[in-house]
Write a protein that holds these residues in place. Structure first.
Motif, PDB file in Angstrom:
ATOM      1  N   GLU A 112       0.831  -1.209   0.000  1.00 26.93           N
ATOM      2  CA  GLU A 112       0.000   0.000   0.000  1.00 26.93           C
ATOM      3  C   GLU A 112       0.862   1.254   0.000  1.00 26.93           C
ATOM      4  N   ARG A 113       1.970   1.231   0.707  1.00 29.04           N
ATOM      5  CA  ARG A 113       2.876   2.383   0.719  1.00 29.04           C
ATOM      6  C   ARG A 113       3.520   2.590  -0.664  1.00 29.04           C
TER       7      ARG A 113
ATOM      8  N   GLN B 226       0.879   4.007  -3.003  1.00 30.65           N
ATOM      9  CA  GLN B 226       0.657   5.422  -2.714  1.00 30.65           C
ATOM     10  C   GLN B 226       1.719   6.293  -3.380  1.00 30.65           C
TER      11      GLN B 226
ATOM     12  N   SER C 187       0.923   6.522  -7.060  1.00 32.70           N
ATOM     13  CA  SER C 187      -0.216   7.403  -7.356  1.00 32.70           C
ATOM     14  C   SER C 187       0.174   8.872  -7.309  1.00 32.70           C
TER      15      SER C 187
ATOM     16  N   ARG D 126     -10.903   1.575  -3.658  1.00 32.22           N
ATOM     17  CA  ARG D 126      -9.789   1.187  -2.819  1.00 32.22           C
ATOM     18  C   ARG D 126     -10.038  -0.173  -2.147  1.00 32.22           C
TER      19      ARG D 126
END
Length: 705
Positions: free
Chosen positions: A612-613, A616, A619, A647
């Motif tokens: 997820e990091r 991110q 993005s 999400r």
């Protein structure tokens, strides 16, 4: 530039002297010694040597076997034809057709223009490449028509410098159609107009045409074995008759030389490239014809000349094909026959020290040309004969043979056939030579040893210790040495310019870097100390060196394997993947680094917070990624559109829940229903049940919800 001053009459005097010397040369008897080739002349399989170390074929034998070499002249193309076919060659090379139908129409139009000029084009230096590309883009019907045009001329075409390549390509693409029935093309208005000018389809099938080629070449096999342009075409013909794969692009193929041009033109829809690289069914007549050809080829040579052919740079590849077909296609039992090729090359079954066969094999071990034939023999020879050869010739000297650049490849073939005990003994013999192998970048033997130990279940701890002692003790430096990475600019800053100039010519070659990367990848596949050597080195890399490896097209493969191999533990991946924080955009926009980013998706399958990091960070650089070709691929592989819009679904996919739902029988990969959706379904089922009972006049029965 001013002309040189000369005395009157001197030019005429020199001219008369030249004419006299020319007449003397014309009257002199022909010299049958081979001429020295110019530097620009290509030799198909190996460069001709001024003083070859093989036994030359007898002059009388050559003169008797060599057919009439008066090459017929098929004419030249005029200026307009030359210009048209040159443009057609460029169009096929660009391959910018909208669809397959447009390409088919263009190929058909070129065939119409080439009608009656096929032999001229095949013998033309510039247009022969067009013929090869044209054949690669043709369907079976077009290949069959062109084959018919070449009939009756193959004896001359296979010996022509340019037409021989056209014959080779024709055989390769005609092979899948030997057992196919040619279907008539669909008729339309354009096809009707074309058929008015086209001649009738050939009556013979492709199988009959191949048999016609054999009839044309019959009686000349002994000469064609060492004819430098015909040899590669004969190899293709033999494999087609056997139904064996004829994939020219394969690195392990003996069909064509490594200098052979690979024309990357897609084939027509009716012909798949996969059929070229697969075994095919052939008519029964092909088998008998192949046996007769193989017998005729070697019957004209006695044992001395047959062994001389083993080290002949042109004849050796054909001999490889003959040995392969004899041992693999017709069965290893054929090697026991007295007149078999293998038996004639190695007549002594015991291979005792000092015997003729043992001396012959030892000579092949260190010969750059002959060792290739020995590789083929070792790979396909019967097991009983292989055990004798390994015991008497290879086993005691396997360490010294592994050091040699040429004999090392024969060692590879020998290791492939060893059992567990013999492999254990071979490893113990090669381990003392490991520092020398690493120093000289002879890494193919250690790599093969690792792979075979993994297959046979041999303990690799001694091999891991030998590799660890052969490299630097520092883990980071060890991986850098293994991958043959150049020193960074900061490390080279202290060196003088003269030292850098001296080191320039000795820079690591691409082959050495490739072998180093392949060795590290092989080590990663083995659980235990071998893989830990690489994992520990990866953990100790500095951020700069990690980025350098990720951006290297060869070394980055090690990172990809380290993230995806079964030996990669969660304890290694959890701290290692976090080191890519802050570098996602830089690597995602790099041609090699983008592949590392793609493998990070799988490498963080059980580390959702890391994934997820990283997502991110991607993005935050959406516009830069969308403006780049490789960046768009990374954006798509990481499902970043789903990350921005839904999400929850992205999180389920990142955690692998969508795959689990497919495995649970939902079939469509649907997300599991929530509790409120399950309650609504129960309420709807209860209402339906009450409605049915009311219609039937029965008193509804209370049900538990």
């Amino acid at each position: 530039m001013p002309r040189e001053k000369q005395k009157r009459g001197r030019r005429a005097e020199e001219k008369s002297k030249k004419e006299v010397s020319k007449r003397k040369r014309d009257d002199a008897p022909e010299d049958f010694a081979p001429k020295r080739l110019k530097s620009g002349d290509e030799v198909e399989d190996a460069p001709m040597q001024e003083a070859p170390d093989y036994i030359p074929l007898d002059e009388n034998y050559d003169n008797e076997q060599q057919p009439n070499n008066d090459m017929p002249f098929y004419g030249l193309l005029d200026t307009q034809e030359q210009e048209y076919f040159s443009q057609a060659n460029e169009i096929l090379e660009l391959n910018q057709f909208q669809d397959a139908e447009e390409r088919r129409l263009f190929v058909e139009s070129v065939y119409r223009e080439a009608k009656g000029k096929e032999l001229k084009l095949a013998c033309s230096q510039s247009c022969s490449r067009l013929v090869e590309k044209l054949i690669s883009s043709s369907d079976i019907r077009q290949v069959r028509r062109l084959f018919d045009k070449f009939n009756g001329h193959f004896l001359h075409l296979v010996q022509h410098r340019f037409a021989s390549h056209c014959c080779e390509t024709l055989f390769v693409h005609a092979a899948p159609g030997v057992t196919q029935k040619t279907s008539k093309p669909k008729k339309n208005k354009e096809a009707d107009e074309m058929e008015e000018d086209e001649e009738d389809e050939p009556q013979r099938t492709l199988a009959e045409m191949f048999m016609g080629v054999v009839e044309e070449l019959e009686g000349n096999w002994g000469y064609l074995l060492t004819e430098r342009f015909a040899s590669h075409t004969i190899r293709v013909l033999l494999l087609v008759l056997a139904g064996e794969p004829v994939d020219v692009a394969s690195n392990d193929s003996v069909v064509a030389s490594r200098k052979k041009e690979k024309h990357g033109i897609p084939t027509a829809e009716t012909q798949d490239d996969s059929t070229i690289a697969q075994k095919r069914n052939v008519p029964e007549s092909f088998e008998e014809t192949l046996k007769k050809i193989m017998k005729d080829m070697v019957s004209v040579l006695d044992d001395t000349y047959l062994r001389a052919l083993a080290t002949h740079p042109v004849g050796n590849p054909i001999l490889q094909v003959l040995v392969y077909l004899e041992l693999s296609h017709f069965g290893k039992s054929n090697a026991k026959e007295i007149n078999s090729i293998t038996r004639r090359l190695i007549p002594d079954e015991n291979l005792n020290e000092g015997s003729e066969s043992a001396s012959f094999i030892k000579g092949l071990l260190y010969d750059p040309v002959g060792s290739r034939l020995l590789e083929t023999i070792v790979r396909y020879m019967p097991g009983k004969l292989y055990k004798i050869l390994y015991k008497n010739i290879i086993r005691e000297r396997i360490g010294s043979l592994a050091r040699n650049m040429t004999a090392g490849y024969v060692v590879l073939r020998a290791l492939e056939r060893l059992g567990k005990d013999d492999l254990q003994q071979a490893m113990e013999s090669i381990i003392p030579e490991m520092p020398g192998l690493i120093e000289r970048s002879r890494l193919v033997v250690p790599k093969m040893l690792i792979e075979r130990c993994l297959v046979r279940g041999v303990n690799t701890e001694p091999l891991a210790r030998a590799l660890e002692n052969s490299y630097d003790k520092d883990p980071a430096t060890r991986l850098k040495q293994m991958l043959k990475l150049e020193s960074t600019a900061q490390e080279n800053g202290e060196e003088s310019e003269e030292q850098q100039q001296q080191q320039g010519p000795t820079q690591t070659s691409a082959a050495e870097k490739l072998h180093g990367s392949l060795l590290a990848q092989a080590m990663l596949t083995v659980p235990g100390p071998l893989s830990q050597l690489v994992f520990s080195s990866l953990n100790s890399l500095s951020p700069e060196l990690l980025l350098q490896i990720a951006k290297d097209p060869t070394a980055s493969r090690v990172l990809q394997q380290a993230l995806t191999q079964s030996t990669s533990t969660r304890q290694f991946r959890r701290p290692f993947t976090t080191r890519f924080y802050g570098h996602m955009e830089e690597l995602a926009l790099h041609s090699s680094g983008s592949h590392v980013i793609d493998t990070l998706w799988q490498g963080t399958k059980d580390l959702f917070f890391v994934k997820e990091r990283l997502a991110q960070e991607l993005s935050q650089h959406e516009m830069a990624l969308r403006d780049s070709f490789v960046g768009r691929a990374v954006w798509r592989n990481w499902s970043m559109d789903l990350y921005k819009r839904r999400r929850g679904e992205w999180a389920a996919k990142a955690k692998g829940r969508d795959q689990q739902s497919e495995g649970n029988g939902t079939g469509q990969g649907e997300r599991p229903k929530s509790k409120i959706e399950l309650a609504r379904a129960r309420f709807a089922a209860k209402a339906d049940d009450e409605a049915k009972k009311k219609e039937g006049g029965q008193k509804p029965v209370a049900t538990k919800s």
